[in-house]
Design a protein around this motif. Structure first.
Motif, mmCIF file in Angstrom:
data_model
loop_
_atom_site.group_PDB
_atom_site.id
_atom_site.type_symbol
_atom_site.label_atom_id
_atom_site.label_comp_id
_atom_site.label_asym_id
_atom_site.label_seq_id
_atom_site.Cartn_x
_atom_site.Cartn_y
_atom_site.Cartn_z
ATOM 1 N N SER A 92 0.850 -1.190 0.000
ATOM 2 C CA SER A 92 0.000 0.000 0.000
ATOM 3 C C SER A 92 0.885 1.240 0.000
ATOM 4 O O SER A 92 2.105 1.151 0.194
ATOM 5 N N ILE A 93 0.281 2.391 -0.206
ATOM 6 C CA ILE A 93 1.039 3.640 -0.322
ATOM 7 C C ILE A 93 0.781 4.498 0.912
ATOM 8 O O ILE A 93 -0.338 5.005 1.098
ATOM 9 N N PRO A 94 1.777 4.671 1.780
ATOM 10 C CA PRO A 94 1.578 5.555 2.927
ATOM 11 C C PRO A 94 1.352 6.991 2.465
ATOM 12 O O PRO A 94 2.072 7.504 1.601
ATOM 13 N N LEU A 95 0.362 7.633 3.022
ATOM 14 C CA LEU A 95 0.101 9.027 2.691
ATOM 15 C C LEU A 95 1.090 9.926 3.414
ATOM 16 O O LEU A 95 1.573 9.605 4.509
ATOM 17 N N SER A 96 1.385 11.074 2.821
ATOM 18 C CA SER A 96 2.211 12.053 3.514
ATOM 19 C C SER A 96 1.433 12.648 4.677
ATOM 20 O O SER A 96 0.195 12.533 4.750
ATOM 21 N N THR A 97 2.142 13.286 5.588
ATOM 22 C CA THR A 97 1.445 13.893 6.725
ATOM 23 C C THR A 97 0.500 14.995 6.264
ATOM 24 O O THR A 97 -0.536 15.225 6.890
ATOM 25 N N TRP A 98 0.819 15.654 5.173
ATOM 26 C CA TRP A 98 -0.074 16.675 4.626
ATOM 27 C C TRP A 98 -1.358 16.034 4.101
ATOM 28 O O TRP A 98 -2.459 16.566 4.318
ATOM 29 N N GLU A 99 -1.226 14.915 3.431
ATOM 30 C CA GLU A 99 -2.396 14.229 2.879
ATOM 31 C C GLU A 99 -3.260 13.630 3.981
ATOM 32 O O GLU A 99 -4.493 13.670 3.910
#
Length: 554
Positions: free
Chosen positions: A212-219
């Motif tokens: 899976s793709i970890p989201l950035s803290t901004w996202e």
């Protein structure tokens, strides 16, 4: 209360002839005692898009918060209405939120109106662009960087800042009514409010980790903010994202709890219940003045206001659960509703919370809103009441009615229930759905007339509210709607249905098989008495929320 079980074989025969399945409830079986699994099911992100457009409500809230307006602008009333995805209850399905030329032009007009208003009002302008920012090109650069981070919900790149500075330069002499620094900022504001990076919640992360793709803290920050407040991230959430603090479930939980304590969380969660419970139908409540002469002229508005207050109070003040939603004995009444509820006392136009008669009322579906909205102007409507409970509360799928179904005949002899039963259960075509599924969920509410008032007789005959609805793999006898809502409050199928709705609202997409792990965990939590707000927090701190699937929807 002990349920009286009937023949499962008989129940299934009629049910299978009517439905196309149990929507999103695969695996829901017979009743179980809440206790929790020995280990949590795996929570994985389902396929989704990367560019979710703001809903009109989110646009209004975001503009209000970005421009420090204090209240929403109302300009979204000029936007074309968004289409609804078939079978999806909420206004935020990512596949429905398209931007055509008409909406694009409306966005442009709204941006120009807002920017002109800001630049023309010194007090509003100085609040948005304080003197500490400075003036001239360097002041513009500082404003573009800070306001841009708030608008795009991430830091601007150097090329982006430079392009907005070019717009600032072009705006200095562009307008007839304002010049200089304020004119340049005006054009910058117009551009920001029309940018896809504002109008869409963009998720640019692409690096896959463990499937899976970890989201950035901004996202994660923007996901969390629009989930809890239906608006853009506030200063503290942006600070946490900037500091890289939103990469753990613990940090997300802390921010979610903080946002839930904000006044902005209340209308956001009411918005979910508003759509789930079809509060918009309450605005059209209009019982016959001849049949119900004592009702206030503001009856529909009173019912809507009372229902929204109930949901908000239950979720936030009472830390209410799904069971409480089904069984709470309290409601909000004013002088227009007290008589309908049979509540004694002195009331005025203000709403106050009262305990309703225990032998007559329990939960949201025994309140006036649901009952009166699902009635004709003269009689209660057990068909629509039953369909609502079956589809919205238990996620059952009901086949569309055939063409050419004649309307119900008038109730001249016998009771409303008898007329509906004779009309819907005499023909094999109608009987399959009505006798096994729709009517058993609607007839328990026959104790309430078209205004939602309680009654024990109908057309001179005693009300018969007994039924045997089918849920959780069993057919259950109930004497009235109080017993029905008690059963719903303990039903794993109903809890799972509610959690599924909450998930679809939170993620802005339809339920997917990949969601089963998260839904199973939250359903068990709900059965264990977890408050609705805590279900929201657990959803936010889940792996499914903090990551994105490697499979992207078109």
């Amino acid at each position: 209360m002990l349920s009286r079980r009937l023949s499962l074989l008989t129940a299934c025969a009629g049910l299978l002839a009517c439905t196309t399945g149990i929507t999103g409830n695969e695996g829901v079986g017979s009743r179980q005692t809440p206790g929790g699994p020995s280990s949590l099911a795996e929570e994985r992100p389902a396929p989704a898009g990367r560019f979710a457009r703001l809903t009109h409500a989110q646009w209004e809230n975001s503009v209000r918060d970005l421009l420090l307006l204090g209240e929403t602008s109302g300009l979204s009333s000029t936007f074309p209405a968004d289409a609804r995805t078939a079978g999806f209850l909420f206004d935020n399905h990512e596949l429905s939120l398209e931007t055509d030329q008409v909406l694009s032009s409306a966005y442009a007009n709204a941006a120009e109106t807002l920017a002109a208003s800001i630049s023309a009002n010194p007090a509003t302008f100085s609040r948005l662009v304080p003197a500490s920012v400075g003036t001239g090109r360097e002041g513009a650069r500082a404003f573009i960087s800070s306001f841009g981070e708030r608008t795009f919900r991430r830091p601007l790149t150097t090329p982006e800042v430079d392009r907005f500075l070019q717009l600032y330069d072009a705006g200095l002499t562009l307008y007839d009514d304002v010049t200089g620094f304020q004119a340049g900022i005006r054009l910058v504001l117009e551009a920001f409010l029309q940018s896809p990076h504002f109008l869409y919640r963009v998720e640019g992360s692409t690096r896959s980790v463990a499937g899976s793709i970890p989201l950035s803290t901004w996202e994660i920050g923007q996901r969390l903010s629009y989930l809890v407040t239906n608006s853009t991230p506030d200063t503290e959430l942006l600070r946490a994202a900037r500091a890289g603090e939103l990469s753990t479930p613990k940090a997300v939980r802390e921010q979610a709890l903080r946002l839930l304590a904000s006044p902005k969380a209340r209308p956001a969660l009411v918005h979910f219940h508003d759509q789930l419970l079809e509060f918009e139908k309450f605005e059209g409540i209009n019982p016959s003045a001849r049949a119900y002469p004592g009702l206030s002229a503001s009856f529909a508005a009173d019912v809507l206001g009372s229902s929204k207050l109930f949901v908000e109070d239950l979720a936030f003040n009472e830390a209410g659960t799904f069971e409480d939603l089904m069984t709470s004995p309290e409601a909000f009444v004013n002088d227009g509703l007290a008589a309908v509820y049979g509540v004694a006392g002195s009331f005025n136009r203000s709403f106050v919370k009262v305990a309703l008669p225990a032998s007559e009322r329990r939960g949201i579906f025994n309140q006036v809103g649901f009952l009166a909205a699902n009635s004709t102007s003269i009689h209660p409507d057990p068909i629509h009441r039953g369909v609502f409970i079956a589809t919205r509360v238990l996620c059952l799928s009901i086949s569309a009615p055939p063409d050419g179904v004649p309307p119900l005949p008038p109730v001249t002899q016998g009771t409303n229930r008898q007329v509906v039963a004779n009309h819907t259960e005499s023909s094999p075509t109608c009987r399959a759905c009505h006798q096994s599924l729709i009517n058993p969920f609607g007839f328990p509410f026959e104790n309430y007339d078209a205004s939602g008032a309680y009654r024990t007789t109908d057309n001179g005959f005693p009300v018969d509210a007994k039924a045997a609805p089918f849920m959780d793999g069993e057919q259950i006898e109930v004497d009235n709607s109080l017993e029905l809502t008690d059963e719903l409050s303990q039903s794993p199928q109903a809890h799972e249905c509610f959690v599924s709705h909450l998930l679809e609202y939170a993620f802005g997409r339809s339920r997917n098989k990949v969601d089963e792990g998260l839904i199973d965990n939250l359903t068990q939590a709900s059965l264990d008495g977890t408050p609705i707000t805590e279900l929201l927090v657990r959803m936010a701190e889940s792996g499914a929320f903090m990551t994105r699937s490697t499979e992207e929807l078109p």
